[in-house]
Design an enzyme around this catalytic site. Structure first.
Site, PDB file in Angstrom:
ATOM      1  CB  THR A   1      53.600  73.345  32.075  1.00 21.75           C
ATOM      2  OG1 THR A   1      53.329  72.649  30.865  1.00 21.75           O
ATOM      3  CG2 THR A   1      53.640  72.350  33.221  1.00 21.75           C
TER       4      THR A   1
ATOM      5  CD  GLU B   1      55.533  70.989  25.141  1.00 20.65           C
ATOM      6  OE1 GLU B   1      54.462  71.535  25.449  1.00 20.65           O
ATOM      7  OE2 GLU B   1      56.623  71.526  25.323  1.00 20.65           O
TER       8      GLU B   1
END
Length: 466
Positions: free
Chosen positions: A157, A439
């Protein structure tokens, strides 16, 4: 409660236990996954929770941010040392089963109350090497990582992109002359953002970056990157790393940021199980581009189990509280009834208990599916991979949503006492609601899904329970 054994139980709670109409041990065995696993869990709990090294001399709520991190890291290292060196623990659990219990939200959450600085090392770094590394790469890095000689994280990320993996901006450009990849963060939004253990703990990372070879972009690929010197722990040249700041919860998970300034790594450090870059820069594509997301699928499945355990903890607290708390003398002279006798209280708590069993069925189903699909991939069969992506993505969204809402209902069901840190409900809630955004944020679903991310798993709930 002393070292896991009850020395006294208040009369109201004991009465409820004595009047239980079903076999509590049978249900316990089912939730744990079998009688053997119940026995294993109890032995591990007794062994670890009685250890003075794993007890807090002062409640973490009274420590500074720095001291809380240091305290949780101390305990996490103690657990790993016992797993690696103590024959009693190895005999009880075995490596993988022991790690699962001690790093997850069950016993692990009892030891590391506000997040484990080593959790991502075991939950994502090791699986990423296993899932994407060649046998040679696994042989070099897995033993060192398992022994704790190197500590890693999983850096995917970015500040500007998370769920939309194709939008990742970190680049890994292959230099044919030196047979190296050049890692670079071209913008502030391309900085890796959120990886647990990154801020202070990890000295390695599996980094997802856009692969460029012979002037062409081949999409995100995983790379093994050393971040800090193994002796001094100083960051290496071309690497900028630090902490992102306090969060709503899990503040000892050590979340950090990571930027690259033309940092070079050997060609060998690209994890090449499914795709490769040859010495001359030729790109060998994988049989399916979504194989690169395998670590995310594994983590989504793990999140389903993790969040349902958090709801188990919350509903246990709320149910026990409801049995001992009395309120409002409805009939003068007859005393105050237990609040569990009120239908409104039952309407709050009983659906959460039902949700736990639904999530158990669904999570076990998706775990079996994951193992089956993973086995098929080893044989070259990728037919079920899109379905696994879709269901795991939707089930992660559904489990985190239902668990987070359920924990908060349990907190409110305990009135003002549920607002106290000593109830543990605020910590459980902040740890659970984190799953709604890591996630992948829950309103965004994987591009392989063909319908609502909630619809399919909700049907799965109903089908498996009925």
């Amino acid at each position: 409660m002393v070292h896991g054994e009850y020395k006294y139980c208040v009369p109201d709670l004991q009465k409820e236990r004595d009047n239980c109409p079903f076999d509590k041990e049978e249900v316990t065995n089912f939730i744990d996954g079998g009688k053997d696993k119940t026995n294993l869990r109890r032995k591990l709990e007794k062994y670890f929770l009685a250890d003075p090294e794993l007890q807090d001399k002062l409640s973490p709520d009274y420590l500074s941010h720095e001291d809380r991190y240091a305290n949780e890291l101390r305990k996490a290292v103690c657990v790993v040392r016992k797993l690696n060196e103590d024959e009693n623990v190895q005999h009880l659990a075995g490596e993988m089963e022991g790690i699962r219990m001690l790093m997850g939200s069950g016993l692990g959450a009892a030891i590391n109350k506000d997040g484990n600085p080593l959790a991502v090392h075991y939950a994502m770094f090791l699986p990423a090497i296993m899932g994407h590394g060649t046998l040679e790469q696994q042989g070099i890095w897995m033993s060192r990582a398992w022994a704790g000689e190197i500590i890693g994280t999983y850096a995917q990320t970015e500040l500007g992109h998370g769920t939309f993996l194709r939008g990742l901006e970190t680049t890994a450009t292959y230099d044919e002359n030196t047979e190296e990849f050049i890692l670079h963060s071209p913008t502030i939004s391309s900085y890796k953002w959120w990886p647990g253990g990154l801020a202070k703990t990890a000295n390695y990372a599996v980094v997802m970056a856009q692969l460029y070879a012979k002037g062409k972009c081949h999409g995100p690929h995983p790379f093994m990157v050393q971040l800090r010197d193994e002796e001094t722990h100083e960051s290496l040249p071309g690497i900028k790393v630090g902490e992102i700041g306090p969060r709503l919860g899990l503040n000892t998970n050590d979340n950090g940021y990571l930027g690259f300034n033309h940092h070079r790594i050997p060609r060998f450090n690209m994890l090449m199980r499914f795709s490769q870059v040859l010495k001359d820069g030729t790109y060998v594509q994988p049989p399916n581009e979504k194989l690169a997301y395998g670590t995310m699928v594994f983590v989504r499945v793990a999140i389903c189990f993790d969040t349902l355990r958090q709801l188990q903890r919350a509903v246990t607290i709320a149910t026990r509280y409801s049995a001992v708390r009395r309120q409002s003398e409805l009939v003068p002279g007859q005393g105050e009834p237990q609040i569990i006798e009120y239908q409104t209280q039952q309407f709050k708590i009983l659906p959460q208990i039902s949700s736990i069993f639904a999530m158990i069925f669904a999570s076990r189903f998706i775990w079996e599916t994951y193992n089956e699909v993973t086995g098929n991939i080893q044989q070259g069969n990728l037919d079920s991979l899109p379905e696994l992506h879709a269901i795991s993505c939707g089930l992660k969204a559904l489990c985190t949503l239902d668990s987070s809402n359920g924990v908060d209902i349990c907190r409110r069901a305990c009135g003002g006492h549920g607002y106290l840190a000593s109830s543990n409900l605020p910590r459980i809630w902040t740890g659970t609601t984190a799953g709604e955004t890591y996630e992948g944020e829950n309103t965004v679903y994987n591009e392989s899904c063909t319908s609502s991310p909630i619809f399919l798993p909700r049907v799965l709930y109903i089908t498996l329970v009925t």
